[in-house]
Design a protein around this motif. Structure first.
Motif, short mmCIF file in Angstrom:
data_model
loop_
_atom_site.label_atom_id
_atom_site.label_comp_id
_atom_site.label_asym_id
_atom_site.label_seq_id
_atom_site.Cartn_x
_atom_site.Cartn_y
_atom_site.Cartn_z
N ALA A 273 0.94 -1.28 -0.02
CA ALA A 273 -0.11 0.11 0.08
C ALA A 273 0.85 1.20 -0.10
CB ALA A 273 -1.04 -0.14 1.22
N VAL A 274 1.95 1.26 0.77
CA VAL A 274 2.81 2.39 0.80
C VAL A 274 3.54 2.51 -0.50
CG1 VAL A 274 4.87 3.27 1.92
CG2 VAL A 274 3.06 2.32 3.20
N ILE A 275 3.96 1.56 -1.08
CA ILE A 275 4.58 1.51 -2.52
C ILE A 275 3.63 2.21 -3.43
CG2 ILE A 275 5.41 0.21 -4.47
CD1 ILE A 275 6.60 -1.66 -2.22
N ALA A 276 2.33 1.75 -3.44
CA ALA A 276 1.55 2.25 -4.52
C ALA A 276 1.19 3.81 -4.15
CB ALA A 276 0.10 1.48 -4.23
N ALA A 277 1.14 4.24 -2.71
CA ALA A 277 0.98 5.59 -2.69
C ALA A 277 2.39 6.50 -2.94
CB ALA A 277 0.78 5.76 -1.04
N ARG A 278 3.49 6.00 -2.59
CA ARG A 278 4.75 6.63 -3.32
C ARG A 278 4.58 6.87 -4.86
NH1 ARG A 278 8.91 3.21 0.59
NH2 ARG A 278 8.63 4.54 2.53
N GLN A 279 4.06 5.93 -5.56
CA GLN A 279 3.96 5.83 -6.93
C GLN A 279 3.00 7.11 -7.38
OE1 GLN A 279 5.87 4.17 -9.08
NE2 GLN A 279 4.99 4.53 -10.77
N GLU A 280 2.28 7.16 -6.60
CA GLU A 280 1.22 8.30 -6.91
C GLU A 280 1.69 9.79 -6.35
OE1 GLU A 280 -1.25 8.57 -8.79
OE2 GLU A 280 -1.78 6.22 -9.19
N SER A 281 2.87 9.79 -5.83
CA SER A 281 3.46 10.89 -5.11
C SER A 281 2.71 11.48 -3.90
CB SER A 281 3.61 11.98 -6.16
OG SER A 281 4.26 11.54 -7.39
N MET A 282 2.23 10.64 -3.10
CA MET A 282 1.26 10.85 -1.87
C MET A 282 2.43 11.33 -1.09
SD MET A 282 -1.14 8.38 0.26
CE MET A 282 -1.98 9.31 1.53
N PRO A 283 2.56 12.36 -0.17
CA PRO A 283 3.26 13.13 0.61
C PRO A 283 3.35 12.05 1.82
CG PRO A 283 1.54 14.90 -0.02
CD PRO A 283 1.19 13.54 -0.47
N LYS A 284 4.71 12.16 2.12
CA LYS A 284 5.30 11.27 3.23
C LYS A 284 4.55 11.75 4.56
CE LYS A 284 9.36 10.12 6.07
NZ LYS A 284 10.73 10.29 6.22
N ASP A 285 4.18 12.86 4.82
CA ASP A 285 3.21 13.18 6.14
C ASP A 285 1.60 12.55 6.10
OD1 ASP A 285 5.27 14.52 6.95
OD2 ASP A 285 4.26 16.51 6.73
N ASN A 286 1.33 12.41 4.70
CA ASN A 286 -0.02 11.79 4.47
C ASN A 286 -0.08 10.15 4.77
OD1 ASN A 286 -0.20 14.42 3.27
ND2 ASN A 286 -1.81 13.70 2.27
N ILE A 287 0.99 9.47 4.36
CA ILE A 287 1.30 8.17 4.68
C ILE A 287 1.35 7.92 6.03
CG2 ILE A 287 2.93 6.10 4.31
CD1 ILE A 287 3.58 7.47 1.47
N GLU A 288 2.29 8.57 6.80
CA GLU A 288 2.59 8.48 8.04
C GLU A 288 1.21 8.53 9.01
OE1 GLU A 288 5.72 11.03 9.09
OE2 GLU A 288 7.26 9.72 8.38
N ARG A 289 0.36 9.50 8.56
CA ARG A 289 -0.77 9.77 9.21
C ARG A 289 -1.83 8.88 9.02
NH1 ARG A 289 -2.44 14.18 6.34
NH2 ARG A 289 -0.80 15.39 7.31
N ALA A 290 -1.78 8.32 8.02
CA ALA A 290 -2.68 7.05 7.55
C ALA A 290 -2.33 5.90 8.44
CB ALA A 290 -2.57 6.78 6.27
N ILE A 291 -0.89 5.78 8.61
CA ILE A 291 -0.54 4.47 9.41
C ILE A 291 -1.00 4.66 10.80
CG2 ILE A 291 1.37 3.20 10.30
CD1 ILE A 291 2.71 3.76 7.64
#
Length: 248
Positions: A52-70
């Motif tokens: 899921a994180v790889i997919a998010a990074r592929q879409e240029s999702m900001p790191k803060d958004n990823i960490e917040r979702a986790i």
């Protein structure tokens, strides 16, 4: 293990998605949260979360958004999403599988059924089309990973079942249960993939003409626009010349 697939699996994505990045990020965040809840909140220990994180990074999702979702996965009283699968038929008898994450199954079922009905399709019962698909692992690489022969050899050594290479990249297919072992072995040779996920792969494809393809893409667009829908799979094959007209 074949070097190419007889039936192209076209994953249709609208160019207009760039204008809907917030919606894309919302769906990615939902998958990250659910993945983190399903196991440890550590991408090295939780294969689904890593994918899921790889997919998010592929879409240029900001790191803060990823960490917040986790982090959201560990919050008490947070949203409790349910994983649902819907099956149905689109124009021309094309079979579709729709995967959703929802906190209200009645709302989602009503929306999906309405979208099918308004766009030349009809929703069927669970199992009505999934017998025409295989549940497999899919690892994606862009062209920078290597040429078709190099990726094929690496995939073969890693224990993959099939590789489909095109001018858009490489798709490595695996048995469902060995997805993450194969992905780990491939990463050591080819680097980080663009995606690692479970996938519904059609056993046979239905080639559609321009008229059918136009209506079908409207249906897929409408499904994709629904907030609860995560992924839409189909057994359609749109010829290159027809796809070029649709994207013009």
């Amino acid at each position: 293990m074949a070097g190419h697939s007889k039936f192209k699996n076209i994953m249709y994505r609208k160019g207009a998605q760039d204008a809907k990045r917030s919606k894309i990020f919302s769906k990615l965040a939902r998958e990250i949260t659910v993945a983190a809840k399903s196991g440890l909140p550590d991408i090295n220990m939780n294969p689904r979360l890593r994918g899921a994180v790889i997919a998010a990074r592929q879409e240029s999702m900001p790191k803060d958004n990823i960490e917040r979702a986790i982090k959201k996965a560990a919050e008490p009283g947070g949203d409790d999403y349910e994983e649902l699968r819907y099956e149905g038929f689109g124009p021309g008898g094309v079979a579709l599988i729709v995967e959703a994450l929802t906190d209200n199954r009645n709302r989602t079922a009503t929306h999906v059924r309405t979208i099918f009905a308004k766009n030349g399709g009809n929703m069927g019962a669970t199992g009505s089309v999934s017998h025409g698909f295989e549940r497999v692992g899919l690892i994606g690489y862009d062209l920078k990973a290597g040429d078709a022969e190099a990726v094929f050899e690496a995939a073969l050594d890693a224990g993959a079942d099939d590789v489909v290479s095109s001018d858009e990249g490489h798709e490595v297919f695996t048995a469902m249960d060995s997805l993450h072992e194969v992905a780990k072995a491939l990463e050591a040779k080819l680097g980080t993939p663009t995606s690692t996920k479970l996938h519904w792969r059609a056993k046979e494809a239905v080639t559609v003409d321009e008229g059918t393809a136009t209506t079908l893409m409207h249906l897929i667009d409408a499904l994709d626009d629904d907030d609860d829908v995560q992924t839409v799979y189909g057994n359609y094959d749109v010829p290159d010349d027809v796809m070029a007209k649709l994207q013009a």
